[in-house]
Design a protein around this motif. Structure first.
Motif, PDB file in Angstrom:
ATOM      1  N   ALA A  24       4.361 -25.829  14.590  1.00  0.00           N
ATOM      2  CA  ALA A  24       4.640 -26.053  13.581  1.00  0.00           C
ATOM      3  C   ALA A  24       3.420 -25.584  12.080  1.00  0.00           C
ATOM      4  CB  ALA A  24       5.979 -26.193  12.657  1.00  0.00           C
ATOM      5  N   GLU A  25       2.436 -27.272  12.551  1.00  0.00           N
ATOM      6  CA  GLU A  25       1.452 -26.697  11.366  1.00  0.00           C
ATOM      7  C   GLU A  25       0.280 -25.803  11.689  1.00  0.00           C
ATOM      8  OE1 GLU A  25       0.553 -28.524   9.003  1.00  0.00           O
ATOM      9  OE2 GLU A  25       2.338 -30.109   9.277  1.00  0.00           O
TER      10      GLU A  25
ATOM     11  N   VAL B 218      10.588 -28.401   7.552  1.00  0.00           N
ATOM     12  CA  VAL B 218      11.678 -29.145   7.417  1.00  0.00           C
ATOM     13  C   VAL B 218      12.085 -29.768   8.267  1.00  0.00           C
ATOM     14  CG1 VAL B 218      14.076 -28.493   7.176  1.00  0.00           C
ATOM     15  CG2 VAL B 218      12.641 -27.387   6.053  1.00  0.00           C
ATOM     16  N   ARG B 219      12.063 -31.058   9.106  1.00  0.00           N
ATOM     17  CA  ARG B 219      12.205 -32.533   9.892  1.00  0.00           C
ATOM     18  C   ARG B 219      13.789 -32.029   9.571  1.00  0.00           C
ATOM     19  NH1 ARG B 219       7.325 -34.520  11.756  1.00  0.00           N
ATOM     20  NH2 ARG B 219       5.693 -34.461  10.714  1.00  0.00           N
ATOM     21  N   VAL B 220      14.114 -31.822  11.023  1.00  0.00           N
ATOM     22  CA  VAL B 220      15.259 -31.749  11.556  1.00  0.00           C
ATOM     23  C   VAL B 220      15.770 -31.550  13.295  1.00  0.00           C
ATOM     24  CG1 VAL B 220      15.734 -29.457  11.117  1.00  0.00           C
ATOM     25  CG2 VAL B 220      17.421 -30.467  11.146  1.00  0.00           C
TER      26      VAL B 220
ATOM     27  N   THR C 178      19.609 -15.397  -0.467  1.00  0.00           N
ATOM     28  CA  THR C 178      18.968 -14.895  -0.796  1.00  0.00           C
ATOM     29  C   THR C 178      17.976 -15.511  -0.771  1.00  0.00           C
ATOM     30  OG1 THR C 178      20.211 -14.345  -2.996  1.00  0.00           O
ATOM     31  CG2 THR C 178      17.770 -14.322  -3.286  1.00  0.00           C
ATOM     32  N   ARG C 179      16.834 -15.100   0.303  1.00  0.00           N
ATOM     33  CA  ARG C 179      15.684 -15.590   0.521  1.00  0.00           C
ATOM     34  C   ARG C 179      14.164 -15.051   0.218  1.00  0.00           C
ATOM     35  NH1 ARG C 179      11.632 -12.674   4.844  1.00  0.00           N
ATOM     36  NH2 ARG C 179      10.110 -14.711   5.259  1.00  0.00           N
ATOM     37  N   ASP C 180      13.556 -16.153  -0.673  1.00  0.00           N
ATOM     38  CA  ASP C 180      12.448 -15.463  -1.194  1.00  0.00           C
ATOM     39  C   ASP C 180      11.476 -15.154   0.368  1.00  0.00           C
ATOM     40  OD1 ASP C 180       9.922 -15.522  -2.522  1.00  0.00           O
ATOM     41  OD2 ASP C 180       9.799 -17.366  -3.258  1.00  0.00           O
ATOM     42  N   PRO C 181      11.328 -13.610  -0.579  1.00  0.00           N
ATOM     43  CA  PRO C 181      10.122 -13.412   0.691  1.00  0.00           C
ATOM     44  C   PRO C 181       8.329 -13.647   0.499  1.00  0.00           C
ATOM     45  CG  PRO C 181      10.416 -11.337  -2.240  1.00  0.00           C
ATOM     46  CD  PRO C 181      11.087 -12.415  -1.619  1.00  0.00           C
ATOM     47  N   ASN C 182       8.821 -14.243  -0.367  1.00  0.00           N
ATOM     48  CA  ASN C 182       7.106 -14.729  -0.394  1.00  0.00           C
ATOM     49  C   ASN C 182       7.196 -16.328   0.235  1.00  0.00           C
ATOM     50  OD1 ASN C 182       5.670 -12.876  -1.687  1.00  0.00           O
ATOM     51  ND2 ASN C 182       6.466 -13.234  -3.602  1.00  0.00           N
ATOM     52  N   SER C 183       8.364 -16.921   1.309  1.00  0.00           N
ATOM     53  CA  SER C 183       8.283 -18.009   1.360  1.00  0.00           C
ATOM     54  C   SER C 183       9.381 -18.425   3.077  1.00  0.00           C
ATOM     55  CB  SER C 183       9.153 -18.918   0.625  1.00  0.00           C
ATOM     56  OG  SER C 183       9.569 -19.744   0.658  1.00  0.00           O
ATOM     57  N   VAL C 184       8.809 -19.101   3.788  1.00  0.00           N
ATOM     58  CA  VAL C 184       8.849 -18.882   5.038  1.00  0.00           C
ATOM     59  C   VAL C 184       9.337 -20.574   5.431  1.00  0.00           C
ATOM     60  CG1 VAL C 184       8.528 -18.561   7.732  1.00  0.00           C
ATOM     61  CG2 VAL C 184       6.958 -17.450   5.642  1.00  0.00           C
ATOM     62  N   ARG C 185      10.787 -20.719   5.234  1.00  0.00           N
ATOM     63  CA  ARG C 185      11.387 -21.574   5.706  1.00  0.00           C
ATOM     64  C   ARG C 185      11.172 -22.201   7.825  1.00  0.00           C
ATOM     65  NH1 ARG C 185      16.396 -20.230   2.609  1.00  0.00           N
ATOM     66  NH2 ARG C 185      16.242 -18.196   4.701  1.00  0.00           N
ATOM     67  N   ILE C 186      10.613 -23.132   7.894  1.00  0.00           N
ATOM     68  CA  ILE C 186      10.390 -23.608   9.656  1.00  0.00           C
ATOM     69  C   ILE C 186      10.977 -24.403  10.203  1.00  0.00           C
ATOM     70  CG2 ILE C 186       8.609 -23.554  11.025  1.00  0.00           C
ATOM     71  CD1 ILE C 186       6.332 -21.870   9.938  1.00  0.00           C
TER      72      ILE C 186
ATOM     73  N   SER D 224      11.764 -32.555   3.749  1.00  0.00           N
ATOM     74  CA  SER D 224      11.042 -31.241   3.724  1.00  0.00           C
ATOM     75  C   SER D 224      10.390 -30.842   2.411  1.00  0.00           C
ATOM     76  CB  SER D 224      11.452 -29.438   3.451  1.00  0.00           C
ATOM     77  OG  SER D 224      12.488 -29.265   2.904  1.00  0.00           O
ATOM     78  N   VAL D 225       9.800 -30.369   0.686  1.00  0.00           N
ATOM     79  CA  VAL D 225       9.299 -30.701  -0.571  1.00  0.00           C
ATOM     80  C   VAL D 225      10.426 -30.004  -1.362  1.00  0.00           C
ATOM     81  CG1 VAL D 225       8.047 -30.677  -1.863  1.00  0.00           C
ATOM     82  CG2 VAL D 225       7.371 -31.687   0.042  1.00  0.00           C
ATOM     83  N   GLY D 226      11.174 -29.284  -1.647  1.00  0.00           N
ATOM     84  CA  GLY D 226      11.512 -28.331  -2.736  1.00  0.00           C
ATOM     85  C   GLY D 226      12.921 -27.304  -1.669  1.00  0.00           C
ATOM     86  N   LEU D 227      13.022 -28.306  -0.813  1.00  0.00           N
ATOM     87  CA  LEU D 227      14.222 -27.671   0.183  1.00  0.00           C
ATOM     88  C   LEU D 227      15.121 -28.916   0.529  1.00  0.00           C
ATOM     89  CD1 LEU D 227      15.473 -25.129   1.698  1.00  0.00           C
ATOM     90  CD2 LEU D 227      14.090 -25.771   3.773  1.00  0.00           C
ATOM     91  N   ALA D 228      16.325 -28.218  -0.601  1.00  0.00           N
ATOM     92  CA  ALA D 228      17.920 -28.932  -0.422  1.00  0.00           C
ATOM     93  C   ALA D 228      18.606 -28.349   1.318  1.00  0.00           C
ATOM     94  CB  ALA D 228      18.544 -29.111  -1.196  1.00  0.00           C
ATOM     95  N   LEU D 229      18.930 -28.906   1.939  1.00  0.00           N
ATOM     96  CA  LEU D 229      19.743 -28.835   3.148  1.00  0.00           C
ATOM     97  C   LEU D 229      21.236 -28.783   2.831  1.00  0.00           C
ATOM     98  CD1 LEU D 229      19.881 -26.809   5.751  1.00  0.00           C
ATOM     99  CD2 LEU D 229      19.540 -28.697   6.632  1.00  0.00           C
ATOM    100  N   VAL D 230      21.759 -27.979   2.920  1.00  0.00           N
ATOM    101  CA  VAL D 230      23.442 -27.857   2.468  1.00  0.00           C
ATOM    102  C   VAL D 230      24.088 -27.604   3.269  1.00  0.00           C
ATOM    103  CG1 VAL D 230      25.538 -27.672   0.173  1.00  0.00           C
ATOM    104  CG2 VAL D 230      23.237 -28.553  -0.214  1.00  0.00           C
ATOM    105  N   MET D 231      25.235 -27.927   4.007  1.00  0.00           N
ATOM    106  CA  MET D 231      25.641 -27.874   5.398  1.00  0.00           C
ATOM    107  C   MET D 231      26.933 -27.248   3.988  1.00  0.00           C
ATOM    108  SD  MET D 231      23.015 -27.905   7.608  1.00  0.00           S
ATOM    109  CE  MET D 231      24.210 -27.701   8.945  1.00  0.00           C
ATOM    110  N   VAL D 232      27.224 -25.775   5.623  1.00  0.00           N
ATOM    111  CA  VAL D 232      28.943 -25.582   4.547  1.00  0.00           C
ATOM    112  C   VAL D 232      28.887 -25.053   5.964  1.00  0.00           C
ATOM    113  CG1 VAL D 232      28.317 -25.034   2.124  1.00  0.00           C
ATOM    114  CG2 VAL D 232      28.270 -22.989   4.026  1.00  0.00           C
TER     115      VAL D 232
END
Length: 324
Positions: free
Chosen positions: A54-55, A72-74, A34-42, A15-23
Motif C-alpha cells: 500500500a505504501e 485506511v487501516r481496516v 460521489t467519489r473525488d476523481p483526484n482521490s484514491v482510497r486503499i 485514516s485522515v479525512g475519511l469516516a467510514l460509515v457502515m450502512v
C-alpha cells in the motif's frame, strides 16, 4: 497474511479525512456514492507485507501521478463491506476469500470486481526452525510430527505440545488439521504477527523447539531459516468441515479486488493499480525495512521506489501525464 484474516470482525479506521460509515445492504450502493476523481482510497489490512504494498503504491500515486491517497487501516472482512458501501476503492491482497467474493461479486451485490493477480504467491503452513528439523528430520512429516509432539510441550500446554498460532482472526484451518491428523497439540495464540515473530525469534536465539503457523510473503522468512511441515496436498473440498481438515493449506494466487464503480470510472488511478504486480521478494524487501529496520512505512516505500524505477514505470498507464 497473512492473512492473512478471514473472520475479523473489528473495524479499525485510522485514516485522515475519511469516516467510514457502515450502512445496511438495502441502503446506499456503490454507484450512488460521489467519489473525488483526484482521490484514491486503499484498504490496508493489518499485516506488514500488505502495508508495504500500500505504501509503495500510495507514494507513486502521490508523487508521480499527483493523486490524493487515503490509506485506511481496516480488517479483511470490513474492508469488503467498505468497498461494498462505496467508501473504499481497492483491496490489494486478497487471500482466497471466495465466501466474500460470492457475497459482493457479480453473483452477489455486484459491487466487487476481481482485479487479477498482484504477483504475490501466498503460502500458509506449519513451520519449524531449520536447526530443529536438522536434529529431528522426521518432524517435517505428519507421522514424524505425531510421534514428537512432546518436543513442543510448554508450561501453558502441559502434557500436550504447543502449536503457536498468530491471531485468532487469521485465515486458519489449524484446529481442523490437529483433529484430522490426531495430533496431541494445543493451539496458543500469539495475538498478532509482530508478537508471533518476537516469540519465534526469542526461541530461535536459544535454539528451542517451536512449531508455528506462518506464511510467505513474509520478510521474517529471510531472517531465520524455516522448514515447512509436509502435509497431504490440498484438494477441493478437504477444508469444507473446519473441524476436520485432512490436507495442507492451498497455495493462494493473491489478487486485487476493486470497487465496481472504480473500475467503471476507468481513470489513470484504476489503470495504474490494474497494471501493478510485483514479487514476494519485492514486498519482503519493503516490509523488512518497516518491521526490522525501524524505518517509517513512507520512508521504506520511498527507498524502494527510488531504487526500482525500472519495475514501477511499467505500471504507469499510457497518457497519465496528461492529468498533471
Amino acid at each position: 497474511m497473512p492473512s492473512f484474516l478471514r473472520r475479523g470482525t473489528l473495524l479499525r479506521l485510522l485514516s485522515v479525512g475519511l469516516a467510514l460509515v457502515m450502512v445496511s445492504s438495502c441502503a446506499v450502493r456503490t454507484d450512488q456514492i460521489t467519489r473525488d476523481p483526484n482521490s484514491v482510497r486503499i484498504a490496508v489490512n493489518n499485516w506488514v507485507g500488505y502495508e508495504a504494498s500500500a505504501e509503495v503504491l500510495a507514494h507513486i500515486l502521490r508523487e508521480e501521478m499527483e493523486y490524493e491517497v487515503q490509506l485506511v487501516r481496516v480488517d479483511e472482512q470490513p474492508s469488503w463491506q467498505a468497498l461494498d458501501q462505496g467508501v473504499m476503492d481497492v483491496i490489494l491482497e486478497n487471500w482466497g476469500h471466495d465466501d466474500l467474493f460470492e457475497l459482493y461479486g457479480p453473483e452477489g451485490n455486484g459491487t466487487a470486481v476481481d482485479g487479477g493477480p498482484n504477483g504475490n504467491e501466498g503460502v500458509i503452513g506449519w513451520y519449524v526452525p531449520a536447526y530443529l528439523a536438522q536434529e529431528y528430520p522426521e518432524i517435517t512429516t505428519v507421522e514424524g510430527l505425531k510421534e514428537n509432539t512432546d518436543l513442543f510441550r510448554t508450561a501453558q500446554t502441559g502434557d500436550s505440545g504447543e502449536f503457536l498460532a498468530g491471531a485468532p482472526g487469521f485465515v486458519s484451518q489449524d484446529q481442523g488439521m490437529i483433529n484430522a491428523f490426531d495430533l496431541d497439540l494445543q493451539m496458543v495464540y500469539a495475538g498478532s504477527e509482530a508478537a508471533q515473530i518476537t516469540e519465534v525469534r526469542r526461541r530461535a536465539a536459544n535454539e528451542e523447539p517451536v512449531l508455528f503457523y506462518f506464511y510467505d510473503p513474509q520478510w521474517f522468512q529471510e531472517e531465520i531459516d524455516l522448514v515447512k511441515v509436509d502435509f497431504p496436498e490440498y484438494y477441493e473440498g478437504c477444508d469444507a468441515d473446519p473441524e476436520f481438515v485432512d490436507c495442507d493449506y492451498p497455495v493462494y494466487e493473491l489478487n486485487k479486488i476493486f470497487r465496481a464503480g472504480f473500475v467503471e470510472h476507468d481513470d489513470h488511478a484504476y489503470r495504474f493499480l490494474d497494471n501493478w504486480t510485483w514479487t514476494n521478494s519485492d514486498q519482503n524487501a519493503v516490509a523488512r525495512m518497516i518491521a526490522d529496520q525501524d524505518l517509517s512505512p513512507p520512508e521504506a516505500a520511498e527507498i524502494w521506489v527510488d531504487e526500482n524505477r525500472e519495475i514501477w514505470e511499467e505500471w504507469l498507464p499510457e497518457g497519465y501525464e496528461d492529468r498533471r
